[in-house]
Design a protein around this motif. Structure first.
Motif, PDB file in Angstrom:
ATOM      1  N   PRO A 112       0.822  -1.223   0.000  1.00 50.15           N
ATOM      2  CA  PRO A 112       0.000   0.000   0.000  1.00 50.15           C
ATOM      3  C   PRO A 112       0.851   1.267   0.000  1.00 50.15           C
ATOM      4  O   PRO A 112       2.028   1.236   0.355  1.00 50.15           O
ATOM      5  CB  PRO A 112      -0.797  -0.122   1.297  1.00 50.15           C
ATOM      6  N   HIS A 162       0.242   0.854   6.137  1.00 47.77           N
ATOM      7  CA  HIS A 162      -0.775   0.408   7.092  1.00 47.77           C
ATOM      8  C   HIS A 162      -0.523  -1.051   7.479  1.00 47.77           C
ATOM      9  O   HIS A 162      -1.237  -1.950   7.065  1.00 47.77           O
ATOM     10  CB  HIS A 162      -2.171   0.547   6.482  1.00 47.77           C
ATOM     11  N   TYR A 163       0.516  -1.245   8.247  1.00 48.31           N
ATOM     12  CA  TYR A 163       0.844  -2.604   8.672  1.00 48.31           C
ATOM     13  C   TYR A 163       0.399  -2.809  10.116  1.00 48.31           C
ATOM     14  O   TYR A 163      -0.134  -1.894  10.739  1.00 48.31           O
ATOM     15  CB  TYR A 163       2.345  -2.852   8.531  1.00 48.31           C
ATOM     16  N   HIS A 164       0.656  -4.009  10.620  1.00 50.64           N
ATOM     17  CA  HIS A 164       0.304  -4.310  12.015  1.00 50.64           C
ATOM     18  C   HIS A 164       1.439  -3.758  12.884  1.00 50.64           C
ATOM     19  O   HIS A 164       2.417  -4.454  13.157  1.00 50.64           O
ATOM     20  CB  HIS A 164       0.117  -5.818  12.191  1.00 50.64           C
ATOM     21  N   LEU A 165       1.270  -2.528  13.299  1.00 48.40           N
ATOM     22  CA  LEU A 165       2.369  -1.794  13.930  1.00 48.40           C
ATOM     23  C   LEU A 165       2.784  -2.361  15.283  1.00 48.40           C
ATOM     24  O   LEU A 165       3.860  -2.050  15.777  1.00 48.40           O
ATOM     25  CB  LEU A 165       1.995  -0.319  14.085  1.00 48.40           C
ATOM     26  N   TYR A 166       1.927  -3.177  15.882  1.00 52.34           N
ATOM     27  CA  TYR A 166       2.276  -3.733  17.197  1.00 52.34           C
ATOM     28  C   TYR A 166       3.210  -4.938  17.071  1.00 52.34           C
ATOM     29  O   TYR A 166       3.702  -5.445  18.065  1.00 52.34           O
ATOM     30  CB  TYR A 166       1.010  -4.120  17.983  1.00 52.34           C
ATOM     31  N   MET A 167       3.441  -5.367  15.829  1.00 47.99           N
ATOM     32  CA  MET A 167       4.330  -6.522  15.634  1.00 47.99           C
ATOM     33  C   MET A 167       5.758  -6.056  15.368  1.00 47.99           C
ATOM     34  O   MET A 167       5.977  -4.921  14.955  1.00 47.99           O
ATOM     35  CB  MET A 167       3.864  -7.328  14.421  1.00 47.99           C
TER      36      MET A 167
END
Lengths: 267, 328
Positions: B94, B98-103
């Motif tokens: 994208p 917009h990724y899974h920022l908590y990982m």
């Protein structure tokens, strides 16, 4: 499919472990509940130890129900707001499966805390030679059923509206409030009120009361167990009934959440 | 290439957005307005256009992230239903990270890889991260990563899984030049392996370096679609000359510009012989003479200017009509 489900559950568990918002929420509520329970603990004697355990168990169960609701709400709303679901659904992972994994992950965390509370309560009972272990188990199961329903309901609300609105909705649109309002309207009618508004409001409140989910099913039947921590043989049926009700509610909420999730613009 | 299967086929695609709560047809925003497009397997396809032209909307519609108001999209022969088996061969990078920022970087790579339904080995993760220089940041949370690092992660997920189609939305936007070169190299390598790439970008120089086919989008329509080679060849009938004249300059010299003793200009190819004769006859000193290279930017500007006066009827996709040569 199982591998995909487990991958998503693992991701959600990482979220729960690292979410500062959830941690703060949990700590605040735990703090409030401990503050309420603390005076009772200080006044505990050998004679009142049963009451102390019972009250502490009750308080912890209330905390768990609220915390479980937050698990469902925060998990879904944070992913929607972070707009990262497009990274999931543009891979061979359907929204339905992701939603199932969200439910299961929240239920797993809730179950883990529930088991912890139950273990501590049972240990306390054993330590003080109180033979009410079955009562503790009964209350735990009854509360866990509520947690499942709450997780489903809040997950649904999180997909349908802003999380703050969802929280406000749960607080104000609860069946107890509408039951009270309806009783009040009935009181006015019984006392001879001719006000048209009252006559319109009474069935409206009744309708909302009927439509809103009741999380603690059979609460009137299980109240005596919660008070005495002693279970009669026939009362187990109520806790299983409550489980059935909350599972059905969670299933309904899942279907509604899926409809809303599929209609969401994820970009 | 002509016989290759279409990876994306958009037919008369319309995507309209409602403006406000109650949208009337008059107040609707037509993000895509009858787009026709076909991307074939193995192409490096670039969607270019101005801001708000509809490039990202088109990509969202191809990916199934937006439902078209009307028209039809086929992704690898099927309808793009989110999460369906079609996406086994698709990767998407994208525009905004917009990724899974908590990982952590490693966790995210493992998670995204496992969403393709297979277990991702540690060695695969390490190899992909090392390839992009992310190895030392494996345990760093994505919330702490720079945009460049997140973009690299997006590329790394494509290295881990053998996808057939890669969607890139402004892949190098906001990245520093070193990261841009790395990303470009990886994209070239992936395309070399046979991957079909669809890229949205404003950076025309990047398109020139990477793309094999280009579509220019304007107001939700494809106004031109052609191979990059053809787009750049369209004006090669001109020669760029630099010389020191000994008095006058020839009348067929176009875009002439004098700086001191030196004159720059272009001449039509058919007058090259005349120009050489002129230089010999007048004793002019020829400094440089080369075939004029047309940049994509020039083609892009020409096509856009040509479209600005159009009636709004969608142009059918196909080769760009030859442009008349401009005279000085």
């Amino acid at each position: 499919m199982l591998g995909l489900l487990w991958a998503n559950i693992t991701a959600h568990l990482i979220y729960f472990r690292r979410s500062r918002l959830l941690l703060a929420f949990g700590l605040v509520f735990l703090g409030i509940i401990v503050l309420f329970a603390l005076p009772q603990l200080f006044m505990a004697t050998k004679l009142t130890v049963f009451d102390v355990i019972r009250i502490a168990l009750d308080e912890m169960e209330i905390f768990l129900v609220i915390f479980s609701a937050a698990l469902g709400l925060f998990l879904v709303s944070s992913h929607l707001r972070a707009r990262n679901l497009k990274m999931v659904f543009t891979k061979p992972c359907p929204p339905g499966l992701w939603l199932v994994s969200a439910f299961l992950a929240a239920i797993l965390v809730s179950l883990f805390i529930q088991l912890l509370i139950t273990a501590v309560a049972m240990t306390a009972c054993l330590a003080f030679r109180l033979h009410v272990q079955m009562g503790v188990l009964f209350v735990s199961l009854d509360s866990f059923a509520m947690c499942v329903g709450m997780i489903g309901y809040l997950t649904f609300l999180a997909t349908a509206m802003h999380p703050v609105l969802a929280a406000v909705f749960v607080v104000f649109f609860n069946p107890s409030l509408f039951y009270l309002l309806r009783v009040q309207m009935l009181g006015f009618i019984e006392s001879g009120s001719k006000n048209a508004l009252v006559r319109i409001l009474e069935p409206s409140f009744q309708l909302v009361y009927m439509a809103l989910p009741v999380f603690h099913a059979f609460s009137d039947k299980t109240a005596s167990v919660r008070a005495s921590l002693r279970v009669d043989h026939g009362q187990w049926m109520h806790v299983f009934g409550a489980f059935g009700y909350d599972l059905a509610l969670a299933a309904l909420c899942y279907c509604l959440s899926l409809v809303f999730l599929q209609r969401k613009r994820l970009i | 290439m002509e016989t290759a299967q279409p990876v994306i086929a958009a037919e008369n695609l319309h995507v309209h957005f409602r403006r406000g709560l109650i949208g009337t047809p008059a107040t609707r925003i037509r993000a895509l307005d009858g787009m026709n497009l076909e991307v074939r397997e193995g192409e490096f396809f670039a969607l270019v256009g101005q801001n708000g032209a509809g490039k990202s909307t088109a990509m969202y519609a191809f990916l199934g992230l937006l439902r078209p108001t009307s028209g039809r999209v086929r992704l690898m022969g099927g309808a793009p239903e989110l999460g369906s088996a079609i996406y086994r061969g698709v990767a998407y990078l994208p525009e905004e990270p917009h990724y899974h920022l908590y990982m952590t970087v490693g966790e995210a790579l493992r998670y995204y890889g496992s969403l393709y339904g297979r277990r991702v080995a540690d060695a695969e993760i390490s190899s992909a991260l090392d390839r992009l220089g992310l190895g030392p940041f494996r345990d760093l949370r994505l919330s702490k990563c720079s945009k460049g690092m997140k973009q690299k992660l997006g590329i790394a997920q494509c290295l881990i899984h053998d996808v057939r189609v890669l969607f890139l939305d402004e892949p190098t936007r906001g990245l520093d030049p070193i990261v841009v070169v790395t990303v470009r190299d990886v994209l070239r390598e992936l395309h070399g392996r046979g991957l079909t790439v669809i890229m949205n970008t404003h950076v025309l120089s990047e398109v020139e370096m990477l793309a094999t086919r280009v579509a220019i989008i304007e107001r939700g329509r494809v106004i031109a679609e052609d191979s990059l080679e053809h787009l750049l060849r369209s004006e090669q009938a001109l020669y760029q000359v630099t010389f020191e004249p000994n008095g006058s300059t020839p009348e067929y010299l176009l875009h002439a510009e004098r700086r001191g003793e030196v004159v720059w200009g272009t001449i039509p190819a058919e007058r090259l012989h005349d120009f050489m004769q002129f230089a010999r006859d007048t004793g002019a000193r020829l400094v440089e003479c080369s075939l004029k290279k047309v940049t994509l930017e020039e083609s892009f500007m020409k096509i856009l200017k040509g479209d600005s006066g159009s009636s709004g009827v969608p142009n059918p996709p196909g080769p760009i009509p030859p442009e008349p040569l401009k005279t000085g």
